[in-house]
Motif scaffolding. Structure first.
Motif, PDB file in Angstrom:
ATOM      1  N   GLU A   1      46.757  39.362  30.014  1.00  0.00           N
ATOM      2  CA  GLU A   1      48.509  39.172  30.091  1.00  0.00           C
ATOM      3  C   GLU A   1      48.677  38.474  31.179  1.00  0.00           C
ATOM      4  OE1 GLU A   1      49.566  43.759  29.844  1.00  0.00           O
ATOM      5  OE2 GLU A   1      47.960  43.645  31.006  1.00  0.00           O
ATOM      6  N   LYS A   2      49.962  37.740  30.963  1.00  0.00           N
ATOM      7  CA  LYS A   2      50.321  36.895  31.876  1.00  0.00           C
ATOM      8  C   LYS A   2      50.634  37.565  33.407  1.00  0.00           C
ATOM      9  CE  LYS A   2      53.549  32.898  32.046  1.00  0.00           C
ATOM     10  NZ  LYS A   2      54.764  32.441  31.324  1.00  0.00           N
ATOM     11  N   ARG A   3      51.159  38.719  33.256  1.00  0.00           N
ATOM     12  CA  ARG A   3      51.613  39.284  34.566  1.00  0.00           C
ATOM     13  C   ARG A   3      50.319  39.845  35.370  1.00  0.00           C
ATOM     14  NH1 ARG A   3      55.695  42.642  34.509  1.00  0.00           N
ATOM     15  NH2 ARG A   3      55.047  43.966  35.973  1.00  0.00           N
ATOM     16  N   ASN A   4      49.197  40.359  34.882  1.00  0.00           N
ATOM     17  CA  ASN A   4      47.846  40.674  35.418  1.00  0.00           C
ATOM     18  C   ASN A   4      46.994  39.922  35.448  1.00  0.00           C
ATOM     19  OD1 ASN A   4      49.488  43.312  35.582  1.00  0.00           O
ATOM     20  ND2 ASN A   4      48.839  44.037  33.709  1.00  0.00           N
ATOM     21  N   PHE A   5      46.276  39.943  36.731  1.00  0.00           N
ATOM     22  CA  PHE A   5      45.159  39.199  37.072  1.00  0.00           C
ATOM     23  C   PHE A   5      44.065  40.103  38.102  1.00  0.00           C
ATOM     24  CE2 PHE A   5      42.586  35.661  37.103  1.00  0.00           C
ATOM     25  CZ  PHE A   5      42.419  34.975  38.222  1.00  0.00           C
TER      26      PHE A   5
ATOM     27  N   TRP B   1      43.225  34.172  43.231  1.00  0.00           N
ATOM     28  CA  TRP B   1      42.585  35.022  44.309  1.00  0.00           C
ATOM     29  C   TRP B   1      42.010  34.452  45.539  1.00  0.00           C
ATOM     30  CZ3 TRP B   1      43.108  40.172  45.210  1.00  0.00           C
ATOM     31  CH2 TRP B   1      43.703  40.955  44.179  1.00  0.00           C
ATOM     32  N   TYR B   2      42.377  34.820  46.779  1.00  0.00           N
ATOM     33  CA  TYR B   2      41.865  34.251  47.955  1.00  0.00           C
ATOM     34  C   TYR B   2      41.228  35.401  48.828  1.00  0.00           C
ATOM     35  CZ  TYR B   2      44.371  30.113  47.405  1.00  0.00           C
ATOM     36  OH  TYR B   2      44.990  28.701  46.844  1.00  0.00           O
ATOM     37  N   ARG B   3      40.152  34.994  49.609  1.00  0.00           N
ATOM     38  CA  ARG B   3      39.668  35.771  50.517  1.00  0.00           C
ATOM     39  C   ARG B   3      39.850  35.160  51.967  1.00  0.00           C
ATOM     40  NH1 ARG B   3      33.338  36.792  50.617  1.00  0.00           N
ATOM     41  NH2 ARG B   3      33.792  37.298  52.780  1.00  0.00           N
ATOM     42  N   GLN B   4      40.334  35.801  52.887  1.00  0.00           N
ATOM     43  CA  GLN B   4      40.442  35.301  54.252  1.00  0.00           C
ATOM     44  C   GLN B   4      39.452  36.090  55.086  1.00  0.00           C
ATOM     45  OE1 GLN B   4      44.480  36.144  55.972  1.00  0.00           O
ATOM     46  NE2 GLN B   4      44.137  34.836  57.657  1.00  0.00           N
ATOM     47  N   ASP B   5      38.919  34.996  55.981  1.00  0.00           N
ATOM     48  CA  ASP B   5      37.781  35.559  56.839  1.00  0.00           C
ATOM     49  C   ASP B   5      38.139  34.849  58.280  1.00  0.00           C
ATOM     50  OD1 ASP B   5      35.969  35.242  54.063  1.00  0.00           O
ATOM     51  OD2 ASP B   5      36.062  36.972  55.103  1.00  0.00           O
TER      52      ASP B   5
ATOM     53  N   TYR C   1      41.087  31.172  39.921  1.00  0.00           N
ATOM     54  CA  TYR C   1      42.230  31.011  39.543  1.00  0.00           C
ATOM     55  C   TYR C   1      42.458  31.110  37.900  1.00  0.00           C
ATOM     56  CZ  TYR C   1      40.921  26.111  38.795  1.00  0.00           C
ATOM     57  OH  TYR C   1      40.551  25.097  38.380  1.00  0.00           O
ATOM     58  N   SER C   2      43.760  31.014  37.691  1.00  0.00           N
ATOM     59  CA  SER C   2      43.939  31.139  36.309  1.00  0.00           C
ATOM     60  C   SER C   2      45.386  30.100  35.793  1.00  0.00           C
ATOM     61  CB  SER C   2      44.464  32.615  35.817  1.00  0.00           C
ATOM     62  OG  SER C   2      44.842  32.636  34.297  1.00  0.00           O
ATOM     63  N   MET C   3      45.291  29.549  35.014  1.00  0.00           N
ATOM     64  CA  MET C   3      46.292  28.569  34.651  1.00  0.00           C
ATOM     65  C   MET C   3      47.278  29.235  33.711  1.00  0.00           C
ATOM     66  SD  MET C   3      45.712  25.653  36.312  1.00  0.00           S
ATOM     67  CE  MET C   3      46.312  24.164  35.317  1.00  0.00           C
TER      68      MET C   3
ATOM     69  N   GLU D   1      31.086  33.249  43.924  1.00  0.00           N
ATOM     70  CA  GLU D   1      29.759  34.273  43.405  1.00  0.00           C
ATOM     71  C   GLU D   1      30.151  35.650  43.999  1.00  0.00           C
ATOM     72  OE1 GLU D   1      28.905  29.988  43.851  1.00  0.00           O
ATOM     73  OE2 GLU D   1      29.868  31.489  45.465  1.00  0.00           O
ATOM     74  N   GLY D   2      29.903  36.566  42.848  1.00  0.00           N
ATOM     75  CA  GLY D   2      29.956  37.901  43.201  1.00  0.00           C
ATOM     76  C   GLY D   2      31.295  38.580  42.579  1.00  0.00           C
ATOM     77  N   TYR D   3      32.031  37.710  42.044  1.00  0.00           N
ATOM     78  CA  TYR D   3      33.310  38.066  41.550  1.00  0.00           C
ATOM     79  C   TYR D   3      33.362  38.007  40.168  1.00  0.00           C
ATOM     80  CZ  TYR D   3      34.262  37.805  46.518  1.00  0.00           C
ATOM     81  OH  TYR D   3      34.168  38.110  48.184  1.00  0.00           O
ATOM     82  N   LYS D   4      34.434  38.551  39.526  1.00  0.00           N
ATOM     83  CA  LYS D   4      34.912  38.282  37.971  1.00  0.00           C
ATOM     84  C   LYS D   4      36.281  38.394  38.005  1.00  0.00           C
ATOM     85  CE  LYS D   4      32.798  40.210  34.571  1.00  0.00           C
ATOM     86  NZ  LYS D   4      32.257  41.006  33.860  1.00  0.00           N
ATOM     87  N   VAL D   5      36.920  37.922  37.091  1.00  0.00           N
ATOM     88  CA  VAL D   5      38.457  38.008  36.939  1.00  0.00           C
ATOM     89  C   VAL D   5      38.752  37.929  35.572  1.00  0.00           C
ATOM     90  CG1 VAL D   5      39.287  36.805  39.113  1.00  0.00           C
ATOM     91  CG2 VAL D   5      38.742  35.555  37.004  1.00  0.00           C
TER      92      VAL D   5
END
Lengths: 113, 115
Positions: free
Chosen positions: A70-74, A34-38, A48-50, A62-66
Motif C-alpha cells: 500500500e502507498k502508506r505502509n513500508f 529505510w535508513y540505519r544510523q550507527d 527504498y520504494s518509489m 543485507e539481512g533486511y526485507k521490505v
C-alpha cells in the motif's frame, strides 16, 4: 498532522527471532525509505520504494526485507536478526521531487542480543 | 566513493556567536538538491534548509543560511546567533534528481553551544 509513524520506538530481541518494524505515512508520499544510523557512519540507506510494489536496495540491504503493498505502509523485516543489526532505524518519506527533503519517523532503537 | 563529506566531527561555539558547519559534495548530476538536518539528543531528524542546484541565491531560513558555492561543490551551513538549543548533530545530505531519489548523508558534525 502530517507525519511518519514508526513502531516500536524501542525493541530488544534475541538473535534469530524474526521481527518487523512498521512504518506508515499520511502524506500520500510516493517515495519511502529505510535508513540505519550507527555512530561515526551517519545514516545509510537500507531499502527504498518509489511507489507501490516498487522497491530497491540501498547501500546496506543485507539481512533486511521490505514490502510496499500500500502507498502508506513500508514495513522493514528482519528475518533472522543478528547483533550487527543493533542500530537506530529511521523510516522516511517524501514526494518524488520533494524539496522539503524527507519527513522522518521518530526512529526505532533496536538491540539484538 | 563518499558523496557527502563533513570534515568536522565536532565543533564548539559560544552562545550568540555565529558558526559555520562545512559540507562538500560529489556529483556529476547537474540537477540535485542539498539539505541540512538537525538531530538533537532526543534522536529525531529535523529538516532545516534546502538548496537546489539551480538556485542562484543562497537559501535562508531564520537563523540558518546555506553558503552555496557550486564551483567548489560546497554547501556550508551557517547558524547565526547560536543558542543553547542548537547543540545537536548536524547532517548534510544530497539528493540527485536523476539518480533514484536517494538522500545521501554525510557522517555528521556534533555542535556544542556553550554559555
Amino acid at each position: 498532522e502530517a507525519q511518519v509513524t514508526q513502531n516500536p520506538r524501542y525493541l530488544i530481541t534475541v538473535t534469530g527471532k524474526k521481527l518487523t518494524v512498521t512504518c506508515s505515512q499520511n502524506m500520500n508520499h510516493e517515495y519511502m525509505s529505510w535508513y540505519r544510523q550507527d555512530p561515526g557512519l551517519g545514516l545509510r540507506q537500507i531499502y527504498y520504494s518509489m511507489n507501490v510494489e516498487v522497491t530497491d536496495k540501498g547501500d546496506v540491504p543485507e539481512g533486511y526485507k521490505v514490502s510496499r503493498k500500500e502507498k502508506r505502509n513500508f514495513p522493514l523485516i528482519l528475518e533472522s536478526p543478528s547483533p550487527n543489526q543493533t542500530s537506530l532505524y529511521f523510516c522516511a518519506s517524501s514526494l518524488r521531487q520533494g524539496v522539503d527533503g524527507y519527513t522522518f519517523g521518530s526512529g526505532t532503537r533496536l538491540t539484538v542480543v | 566513493a563518499q558523496k557527502i563529506t563533513q570534515t568536522q566531527p565536532g565543533m564548539f561555539v559560544q552562545e550568540k556567536e555565529a558558526v559555520t558547519l562545512d559540507c562538500t559534495y560529489d556529483t556529476s548530476d547537474q540537477s540535485y538538491g542539498l539539505f541540512w538536518y538537525k538531530q538533537p539528543s532526543s534522536g529525531e531528524m529535523i529538516f532545516l534548509i534546502y538548496q537546489g542546484s539551480y538556485d542562484e541565491q543562497n537559501a535562508t531560513e531564520g537563523r540558518y543560511s546555506l553558503n552555496f558555492q557550486k564551483a567548489r561543490k560546497s554547501a556550508n551551513l551557517v547558524i547565526s546567533a547560536s543558542q543553547l538549543g542548537d547543540s545537536a548533530m548536524y547532517f548534510c545530505a544530497m539528493r540527485e534528481w536523476n539518480s533514484g531519489y536517494a538522500l545521501n548523508f554525510g557522517k555528521g558534525t556534533s555542535l556544542l553551544v556553550t554559555p
